[in-house]
Design a protein around this motif. Structure first.
Motif, PDB file in Angstrom:
ATOM      1  N   ARG A  37      16.737  63.075  39.819  1.00 16.49           N
ATOM      2  CA  ARG A  37      16.704  62.506  41.168  1.00 16.49           C
ATOM      3  C   ARG A  37      16.203  63.539  42.182  1.00 16.49           C
ATOM      4  O   ARG A  37      15.459  63.215  43.103  1.00 16.49           O
ATOM      5  N   LEU A  38      16.638  64.792  42.014  1.00 17.44           N
ATOM      6  CA  LEU A  38      16.212  65.844  42.932  1.00 17.44           C
ATOM      7  C   LEU A  38      14.700  66.043  42.857  1.00 17.44           C
ATOM      8  O   LEU A  38      14.018  66.123  43.892  1.00 17.44           O
ATOM      9  N   ARG A  39      14.168  66.092  41.657  1.00 18.77           N
ATOM     10  CA  ARG A  39      12.722  66.271  41.493  1.00 18.77           C
ATOM     11  C   ARG A  39      11.957  65.047  41.978  1.00 18.77           C
ATOM     12  O   ARG A  39      10.876  65.164  42.573  1.00 18.77           O
ATOM     13  N   GLU A  40      12.517  63.884  41.723  1.00 16.92           N
ATOM     14  CA  GLU A  40      11.874  62.663  42.201  1.00 16.92           C
ATOM     15  C   GLU A  40      11.797  62.661  43.722  1.00 16.92           C
ATOM     16  O   GLU A  40      10.759  62.306  44.303  1.00 16.92           O
ATOM     17  N   ASP A  41      12.873  63.060  44.390  1.00 13.54           N
ATOM     18  CA  ASP A  41      12.886  63.094  45.857  1.00 13.54           C
ATOM     19  C   ASP A  41      11.831  64.058  46.396  1.00 13.54           C
ATOM     20  O   ASP A  41      11.163  63.766  47.403  1.00 13.54           O
ATOM     21  N   ARG A  42      11.676  65.198  45.741  1.00 11.72           N
ATOM     22  CA  ARG A  42      10.663  66.169  46.182  1.00 11.72           C
ATOM     23  C   ARG A  42       9.257  65.595  46.034  1.00 11.72           C
ATOM     24  O   ARG A  42       8.415  65.756  46.918  1.00 11.72           O
ATOM     25  N   LEU A  43       9.017  64.938  44.907  1.00 12.27           N
ATOM     26  CA  LEU A  43       7.706  64.339  44.683  1.00 12.27           C
ATOM     27  C   LEU A  43       7.418  63.228  45.693  1.00 12.27           C
ATOM     28  O   LEU A  43       6.294  63.106  46.198  1.00 12.27           O
ATOM     29  N   LEU A  44       8.436  62.418  45.990  1.00 10.97           N
ATOM     30  CA  LEU A  44       8.243  61.333  46.946  1.00 10.97           C
ATOM     31  C   LEU A  44       8.020  61.873  48.355  1.00 10.97           C
ATOM     32  O   LEU A  44       7.269  61.287  49.138  1.00 10.97           O
ATOM     33  N   THR A  45       8.653  62.981  48.677  1.00 12.32           N
ATOM     34  CA  THR A  45       8.409  63.610  49.975  1.00 12.32           C
ATOM     35  C   THR A  45       6.949  64.037  50.090  1.00 12.32           C
ATOM     36  O   THR A  45       6.293  63.796  51.110  1.00 12.32           O
ATOM     37  N   ASP A  46       6.448  64.659  49.027  1.00 10.88           N
ATOM     38  CA  ASP A  46       5.034  65.056  49.006  1.00 10.88           C
ATOM     39  C   ASP A  46       4.121  63.835  49.066  1.00 10.88           C
ATOM     40  O   ASP A  46       3.112  63.828  49.782  1.00 10.88           O
ATOM     41  N   ALA A  47       4.486  62.795  48.308  1.00 11.25           N
ATOM     42  CA  ALA A  47       3.653  61.591  48.265  1.00 11.25           C
ATOM     43  C   ALA A  47       3.594  60.918  49.631  1.00 11.25           C
ATOM     44  O   ALA A  47       2.521  60.471  50.070  1.00 11.25           O
ATOM     45  N   ARG A  48       4.723  60.828  50.299  1.00 10.57           N
ATOM     46  CA  ARG A  48       4.739  60.177  51.610  1.00 10.57           C
ATOM     47  C   ARG A  48       3.941  60.970  52.635  1.00 10.57           C
ATOM     48  O   ARG A  48       3.306  60.385  53.520  1.00 10.57           O
ATOM     49  N   TYR A  49       3.970  62.285  52.525  1.00  8.73           N
ATOM     50  CA  TYR A  49       3.184  63.137  53.430  1.00  8.73           C
ATOM     51  C   TYR A  49       1.699  62.814  53.289  1.00  8.73           C
ATOM     52  O   TYR A  49       0.983  62.651  54.271  1.00  8.73           O
ATOM     53  N   ILE A  50       1.237  62.725  52.037  1.00  8.76           N
ATOM     54  CA  ILE A  50      -0.172  62.405  51.790  1.00  8.76           C
ATOM     55  C   ILE A  50      -0.476  60.967  52.208  1.00  8.76           C
ATOM     56  O   ILE A  50      -1.499  60.692  52.845  1.00  8.76           O
ATOM     57  N   ALA A  51       0.417  60.044  51.836  1.00  2.00           N
ATOM     58  CA  ALA A  51       0.158  58.622  52.088  1.00  2.00           C
ATOM     59  C   ALA A  51       0.078  58.310  53.579  1.00  2.00           C
ATOM     60  O   ALA A  51      -0.743  57.480  53.994  1.00  2.00           O
ATOM     61  N   ARG A  52       0.914  58.957  54.385  1.00  2.00           N
ATOM     62  CA  ARG A  52       0.880  58.688  55.823  1.00  2.00           C
ATOM     63  C   ARG A  52      -0.484  59.031  56.421  1.00  2.00           C
ATOM     64  O   ARG A  52      -0.905  58.411  57.405  1.00  2.00           O
ATOM     65  N   ARG A  53      -1.163  59.976  55.830  1.00  2.00           N
ATOM     66  CA  ARG A  53      -2.479  60.369  56.320  1.00  2.00           C
ATOM     67  C   ARG A  53      -3.597  59.575  55.644  1.00  2.00           C
ATOM     68  O   ARG A  53      -4.473  59.040  56.306  1.00  2.00           O
TER      69      ARG A  53
END
Length: 287
Positions: A249-265
């Protein structure tokens, strides 16, 4: 040959056929030579099926045979996926186990539970590959005669816009509830757009390369997050799996944080704005 349109393509229809036949022939050659290990071979075959589906999605509104061809490609990909599905959970678990400091007996028990009895595993992998070869031959015969109802960017705008809009929709759904299934759907739509950007890279390589790279990075992050989400779901019923689930879950949250950063742009632009801009670049490319 590169997976992209070329300035020498006389029509979009001819480009569609050329690119499809190139991917099909690449797979047929790989099957004939059998130089790759089976896992790598299956990966390449599945990748070409995904490229074919991405290709026809770009012309979906003007391709009368889209529904039938997409279903055929989908079924061919699913048949191959039974050769690798159990490996995905195992590989994701192995990466976590290296840092989780699990007791060896517990590690082996959990891993065994993940890979035991994979549903749909064919008794003879060679038979599955032979069936895929036959399907590719059928695809090749049909692709040589594919016809679409428009040309130029008019043939591409509808499919491009639809995929872009669906990437937005699945992003919102995954943000509300980031289950393995929701992340999988979001990743598929991002991957579709990634294929479209790669196909259209020549219209302005300096701009399109950056866009395609961002879409590819987002797709990979979502894929890794999806694998971790699915691993958590598979581990939840098992005893003594809490520590592994927490780490996943911790690693998934980190990946999703990165993904959302890219996706918002990457996904910040309205559909009409994107298609209008790319139409302008297409016109300049064809002057």
């Amino acid at each position: 040959m590169a997976y992209r349109f070329q300035s020498s393509d006389k029509t979009v229809q001819k480009a569609l056929r050329r690119i499809a036949l190139d991917r099909i022939d690449t797979s047929l050659s790989a099957l004939a030579k059998r130089e790759l290990p089976r896992a790598a071979l299956v990966h390449e075959l599945r990748k070409n099926i995904k490229k074919l589906r991405g290709l026809i999605r770009l012309v979906r509104p003007v391709f009368p045979e889209y529904r039938d061809e997409n279903a055929a490609f989908r079924d061919a990909g699913r048949a191959l996926s039974t050769l690798r599905d159990s490996d995905v959970l195992a590989a994701t678990f192995d990466k976590l186990a290296q840092t989780a400091e699990l007791d060896a007996a517990l590690r082996d028990r959990l891993r065994g539970a993940l890979v035991s009895g994979p549903a749909g595993m064919p008794p003879d992998p060679d038979a599955a590959l032979a069936a895929h070869h036959e399907a590719l031959e059928r695809f090749r015969r049909r692709a040589r005669g594919w016809k679409i109802k428009e040309d130029g960017f008019d043939a591409l705008e509808g499919g491009l816009g639809e995929t872009w809009a669906r990437a937005h929709q699945t992003m919102k759904a995954a943000s509300r509830e980031p289950t393995g299934l929701a992340l999988h759907e979001w990743r598929k739509r991002v991957k579709d757009h990634w294929y479209h950007a790669r196909l259209l890279t020549p219209i302005w390589p300096e701009m399109m390369d950056v866009h395609a790279d961002a879409a590819g990075t987002l797709g990979e992050a979502l894929g890794d997050a999806r694998d971790l989400a699915l691993l958590c779901e598979a581990l939840t019923p098992l005893e003594d799996a809490d520590d592994v689930i927490s780490l996943a879950r911790l690693r998934e949250d980190r990946l999703l944080t990165d993904a959302r950063y890219i996706a918002r742009r990457l996904l910040s632009e309205h559909t009409d704005s994107l298609t209008d801009r790319w139409r302008g670049w297409w016109k300049e490319w064809h002057k």
